[in-house]
Each structure stands twice: as C-alpha cells, then as structure tokens.
Motif scaffolding. Structure first.
Motif, PDB file in Angstrom:
ATOM      1  N   SER A 171      13.253 -14.748 -13.021  1.00  0.00           N
ATOM      2  CA  SER A 171      13.459 -13.351 -12.348  1.00  0.00           C
ATOM      3  C   SER A 171      12.486 -13.331 -11.204  1.00  0.00           C
ATOM      4  CB  SER A 171      13.405 -12.469 -13.748  1.00  0.00           C
ATOM      5  OG  SER A 171      11.916 -12.247 -12.894  1.00  0.00           O
ATOM      6  N   VAL A 172      13.674 -12.636  -9.739  1.00  0.00           N
ATOM      7  CA  VAL A 172      12.831 -12.566  -8.839  1.00  0.00           C
ATOM      8  C   VAL A 172      11.906 -11.718  -8.859  1.00  0.00           C
ATOM      9  CG1 VAL A 172      13.349 -11.159  -6.566  1.00  0.00           C
ATOM     10  CG2 VAL A 172      15.535 -12.088  -7.907  1.00  0.00           C
ATOM     11  N   ASN A 173      11.644 -11.464  -9.888  1.00  0.00           N
ATOM     12  CA  ASN A 173       9.825 -10.662  -9.812  1.00  0.00           C
ATOM     13  C   ASN A 173       8.606 -11.457 -10.333  1.00  0.00           C
ATOM     14  OD1 ASN A 173      10.978  -7.667  -9.537  1.00  0.00           O
ATOM     15  ND2 ASN A 173      11.079  -7.293 -11.366  1.00  0.00           N
ATOM     16  N   THR A 174       9.595 -12.565 -11.048  1.00  0.00           N
ATOM     17  CA  THR A 174       8.887 -13.552 -11.814  1.00  0.00           C
ATOM     18  C   THR A 174       8.264 -14.607 -10.465  1.00  0.00           C
ATOM     19  OG1 THR A 174      10.013 -13.838 -14.028  1.00  0.00           O
ATOM     20  CG2 THR A 174       8.645 -15.807 -13.306  1.00  0.00           C
ATOM     21  N   ILE A 175       9.601 -14.752  -9.139  1.00  0.00           N
ATOM     22  CA  ILE A 175       8.990 -15.586  -8.385  1.00  0.00           C
ATOM     23  C   ILE A 175       7.915 -14.915  -7.300  1.00  0.00           C
ATOM     24  CG2 ILE A 175      10.114 -17.144  -6.388  1.00  0.00           C
ATOM     25  CD1 ILE A 175      10.598 -18.071  -9.523  1.00  0.00           C
ATOM     26  N   GLN A 176       8.248 -14.051  -7.343  1.00  0.00           N
ATOM     27  CA  GLN A 176       7.612 -13.087  -6.162  1.00  0.00           C
ATOM     28  C   GLN A 176       6.251 -13.508  -7.228  1.00  0.00           C
ATOM     29  OE1 GLN A 176       8.436  -8.408  -6.150  1.00  0.00           O
ATOM     30  NE2 GLN A 176       7.679  -8.846  -4.414  1.00  0.00           N
ATOM     31  N   ALA A 177       5.986 -13.012  -8.405  1.00  0.00           N
ATOM     32  CA  ALA A 177       4.354 -13.114  -8.607  1.00  0.00           C
ATOM     33  C   ALA A 177       4.032 -14.628  -8.674  1.00  0.00           C
ATOM     34  CB  ALA A 177       4.385 -13.229 -10.310  1.00  0.00           C
ATOM     35  N   TYR A 178       4.581 -15.365  -8.620  1.00  0.00           N
ATOM     36  CA  TYR A 178       4.346 -17.058  -8.600  1.00  0.00           C
ATOM     37  C   TYR A 178       3.630 -17.109  -7.088  1.00  0.00           C
ATOM     38  CZ  TYR A 178       5.334 -18.723 -12.938  1.00  0.00           C
ATOM     39  OH  TYR A 178       5.011 -18.927 -13.663  1.00  0.00           O
ATOM     40  N   LEU A 179       4.305 -16.782  -5.905  1.00  0.00           N
ATOM     41  CA  LEU A 179       4.764 -16.404  -4.578  1.00  0.00           C
ATOM     42  C   LEU A 179       3.443 -15.915  -4.261  1.00  0.00           C
ATOM     43  CD1 LEU A 179       8.117 -15.374  -3.710  1.00  0.00           C
ATOM     44  CD2 LEU A 179       6.730 -18.116  -3.283  1.00  0.00           C
ATOM     45  N   LYS A 180       3.024 -15.425  -5.047  1.00  0.00           N
ATOM     46  CA  LYS A 180       1.987 -13.813  -4.533  1.00  0.00           C
ATOM     47  C   LYS A 180       0.504 -14.474  -5.253  1.00  0.00           C
ATOM     48  CE  LYS A 180      -0.360  -9.577  -5.701  1.00  0.00           C
ATOM     49  NZ  LYS A 180      -0.667  -8.176  -5.543  1.00  0.00           N
ATOM     50  N   LYS A 181       0.507 -15.359  -6.858  1.00  0.00           N
ATOM     51  CA  LYS A 181      -0.616 -16.171  -6.904  1.00  0.00           C
ATOM     52  C   LYS A 181      -0.846 -17.055  -6.192  1.00  0.00           C
ATOM     53  CE  LYS A 181      -3.611 -17.382  -9.653  1.00  0.00           C
ATOM     54  NZ  LYS A 181      -5.066 -16.567  -9.833  1.00  0.00           N
ATOM     55  N   MET A 182       0.270 -17.864  -5.282  1.00  0.00           N
ATOM     56  CA  MET A 182      -0.402 -18.911  -4.890  1.00  0.00           C
ATOM     57  C   MET A 182      -0.029 -18.472  -3.326  1.00  0.00           C
ATOM     58  SD  MET A 182       0.056 -21.157  -7.182  1.00  0.00           S
ATOM     59  CE  MET A 182      -0.360 -22.341  -5.765  1.00  0.00           C
ATOM     60  N   GLY A 183      -0.200 -17.331  -2.823  1.00  0.00           N
ATOM     61  CA  GLY A 183      -0.747 -17.045  -1.874  1.00  0.00           C
ATOM     62  C   GLY A 183      -2.159 -17.542  -0.766  1.00  0.00           C
ATOM     63  N   PRO A 184      -3.024 -17.485  -2.039  1.00  0.00           N
ATOM     64  CA  PRO A 184      -4.480 -18.854  -1.371  1.00  0.00           C
ATOM     65  C   PRO A 184      -3.785 -20.110  -0.466  1.00  0.00           C
ATOM     66  CG  PRO A 184      -4.726 -16.903  -2.817  1.00  0.00           C
ATOM     67  CD  PRO A 184      -3.651 -17.003  -2.845  1.00  0.00           C
ATOM     68  N   GLU A 185      -3.400 -20.967  -1.403  1.00  0.00           N
ATOM     69  CA  GLU A 185      -2.701 -22.143  -1.678  1.00  0.00           C
ATOM     70  C   GLU A 185      -2.336 -21.675   0.492  1.00  0.00           C
ATOM     71  OE1 GLU A 185      -3.990 -24.634  -2.847  1.00  0.00           O
ATOM     72  OE2 GLU A 185      -5.735 -23.773  -4.541  1.00  0.00           O
ATOM     73  N   PHE A 186      -2.049 -21.382   0.122  1.00  0.00           N
ATOM     74  CA  PHE A 186      -0.314 -21.573   1.179  1.00  0.00           C
ATOM     75  C   PHE A 186      -1.428 -21.072   2.596  1.00  0.00           C
ATOM     76  CE2 PHE A 186       3.118 -19.737  -1.436  1.00  0.00           C
ATOM     77  CZ  PHE A 186       3.482 -21.299  -2.126  1.00  0.00           C
ATOM     78  N   GLU A 187      -2.115 -19.937   2.266  1.00  0.00           N
ATOM     79  CA  GLU A 187      -3.046 -19.783   3.001  1.00  0.00           C
ATOM     80  C   GLU A 187      -3.857 -21.159   4.035  1.00  0.00           C
ATOM     81  OE1 GLU A 187      -3.428 -17.758   6.327  1.00  0.00           O
ATOM     82  OE2 GLU A 187      -3.133 -16.352   4.609  1.00  0.00           O
ATOM     83  N   ARG A 188      -3.747 -21.334   3.038  1.00  0.00           N
ATOM     84  CA  ARG A 188      -5.353 -22.960   3.296  1.00  0.00           C
ATOM     85  C   ARG A 188      -4.152 -23.951   4.152  1.00  0.00           C
ATOM     86  NH1 ARG A 188      -8.229 -21.253  -0.799  1.00  0.00           N
ATOM     87  NH2 ARG A 188      -6.843 -22.289  -2.333  1.00  0.00           N
ATOM     88  N   ALA A 189      -2.530 -23.626   4.153  1.00  0.00           N
ATOM     89  CA  ALA A 189      -2.113 -25.240   4.610  1.00  0.00           C
ATOM     90  C   ALA A 189      -1.587 -23.964   5.490  1.00  0.00           C
ATOM     91  CB  ALA A 189      -1.195 -25.714   3.402  1.00  0.00           C
ATOM     92  N   LEU A 190      -1.180 -23.646   5.504  1.00  0.00           N
ATOM     93  CA  LEU A 190      -1.034 -22.663   7.271  1.00  0.00           C
ATOM     94  C   LEU A 190      -1.588 -22.907   8.499  1.00  0.00           C
ATOM     95  CD1 LEU A 190       0.469 -19.500   5.491  1.00  0.00           C
ATOM     96  CD2 LEU A 190       1.988 -21.390   6.410  1.00  0.00           C
TER      97      LEU A 190
END
Length: 293
Positions: free
Chosen positions: A27-46
């Motif tokens: 579901s969209v909500n599930t993907i949104q949860a994953y994106l939020k959880k992976m936020g710190p990993e994305f932040e380090r890469a950006l």
C-alpha cells in the motif's frame, strides 16, 4: 537487534491499518513508512543541496503516479531510491532519473530499474567543474547537417523551418573551460540498437520520452572523453541497473531475465487471505531491508 525488531513491528502495524491497493502488493502507506524509516540512510547519501524529506516526498509522488511500483519488492524499490540519493538526482517528471518496474522472471517478482534521464546525465557532467557547457540536439531529415571526424573535427547543424521530417541523428557537444570541446554523433539506427538492448526499451521513458532518452544516450557515450572524475564516471555507470536492497551494489539488468510487467486479471482473494498475505509480505520485506543494517 532490538531496533530492527521495533522497526519490523512498526511497519507491520502500519500495513495492518493501511487500506490495500487495488492491484495487490504494497500500500502507499506501507511504502511511505519504509521511506520514512530509511530517511537517515538517504540523508547520509545525499549531497548537501538536497534533503531526505524532499527526496521521500518526490519518490512517493512518483510511486503514486505509477501503481506498478507498488507491486515491486520493497528492497529493490528502496535500492532504486537509494541510487537516486547517492547520485543526488530527483526521480519523476523533471527528467533527472526514473524508477521503472520490471518483472524478474528468475525471482518471480517485480523489481525496480533505476534509469538516469537526460537532465540527470548533464547534471553529473557539470559537477566536474571543468565543463563550460554541455548539450544535445536531435537532427531531422530536412535539417542541414554536416559533420567530419579526423584531424580537424567539424559539426554544422542548421534546423529546417517548418516541417523537419523524421529524426535521423542525435549529437552531443561539451565545451571545456580551457577552450577545448568534444562532440559525439549517433544515427537513429545507433539509438534504436541501444534501445533494443535496454529492458526498458518498450516501457518507461523510452516509450514516453524517446528524444530525451536518445539525447541521454549520446551524452552518456561521450562521458569517456570528458575531463570528469572516476567517481562521476562510476555514478554514470549506475544507469539502467537494479539493486536487490539498499546495501547491494547496482547490478545491470542485462545480466538477468527481466521482462516488461503486463497488467493481468487476478482472482479476487478473501479479506482474511489478503490480510495474512500483507502481513507476510511486510515481514519478509522488513527482514530483507533491516537485516542488512
């Protein structure tokens, strides 16, 4: 391990409370949860000029616009978003990069291919600091076009007024800050051969933005002659690749049996079956993501 278990429980709870998408999968909500959880990993890469919240919003918008992405394995979807983060490119309508779903015939699942767009390829080239300008143009059969190679390379293009006819060539030019330049020319046949070798040839931007992809292709081929770093060369090599999770190295789809996802009719499941399958999918995806951390 406690942190991983907590994340898995939170994602499972979000899935149970979220409405199911019509086509099955996530579901969209599930993907949104994953994106939020992976936020710190994305932040380090950006890179510094981008932030994880913006990338998450753009990625979610892209996923909403292509429901087939909701059917993709979560690890490969997050891996594609991570590639966008590492290259500092934004997926979607801006043409920097694209997330394209494919059916993985070997693994019997839908995975996500990461494709760099025309604007994204130009952005990567400019980061070298040695390029004054870089651009690409399509040539049509009624245009005046002439080019020569050899000791004194030459390229002349005068677009026709009115009806220009069919596209026959695409070329790219880079001007260096030290006064030098480089150009590359592809015929329409050259472009189509590249398109045929791509598993995205009948899907995604090759279908919706053919000319932009043609320009990207000729710029990408010119990269080996440009004064850019090995790091940027490596970033460009991530074009049209698939990751199985965020920690995995990008793997070319040309080494796998990927085919285009086609819409099919599926037998309607009972509500209890849907809920049980949703819980199982989230648990498996969570294990695939967080056990790598």
């Amino acid at each position: 391990m406690a942190t991983n278990n907590t994340a898995k429980n939170q994602l499972s709870q979000k899935k149970n409370n979220a409405p199911s998408n019509n086509g099955g999968g996530n579901s969209v909500n599930t993907i949104q949860a994953y994106l939020k959880k992976m936020g710190p990993e994305f932040e380090r890469a950006l890179p510094k000029h981008m932030d994880a919240d913006r990338l998450g919003r753009i990625a979610l918008t892209t996923i909403r616009q292509n429901p087939k992405l909701l059917e993709a394995s979560v690890p490969s979807l997050m891996g594609a978003v991570m590639q966008a983060a590492q290259l500092g490119l934004e997926p979607g309508l801006m043409g920097h990069c694209y997330l394209v779903p494919f059916y993985n015939g070997k693994m019997k699942e839908t995975d996500v291919q990461f494709i760099i767009g025309y604007k994204g390829m130009i952005d990567l080239a400019r980061r070298s600091g040695h390029i004054e300008s870089i651009y690409a143009h399509a040539v049509y059969e009624n245009d005046e076009f002439e080019y020569e190679l050899g000791l004194h390379p030459k390229l002349v293009h005068k677009p026709a007024f009115g009806t220009r006819g069919d596209m026959v060539f695409v070329y790219a030019v880079a001007h260096f800050k030290d006064g030098g330049y480089q150009f590359e020319v592809f015929s329409k046949n050259d472009i189509d051969l590249v398109k045929q070798r791509s598993k995205a040839g009948s899907n995604g931007p090759w279908k919706t933005d053919y000319e932009e992809m043609a320009k990207k292709t000729v710029i990408r081929r010119m990269f080996k002659y440009l004064p850019i770093s090995v790091e940027i060369q490596d970033q460009a090599s991530h074009d049209e690749t698939v990751r199985k999770d965020i920690t995995d190295d990008a793997h070319s789809i040309h080494n796998e049996d990927y085919i285009q996802v086609e819409a099919t009719e599926v037998e309607e499941e009972q509500p209890q079956q849907k809920e049980e399958q949703a819980d199982e999918d989230v648990q498996k995806a969570a294990e695939g993501l967080f056990d790598q951390q």
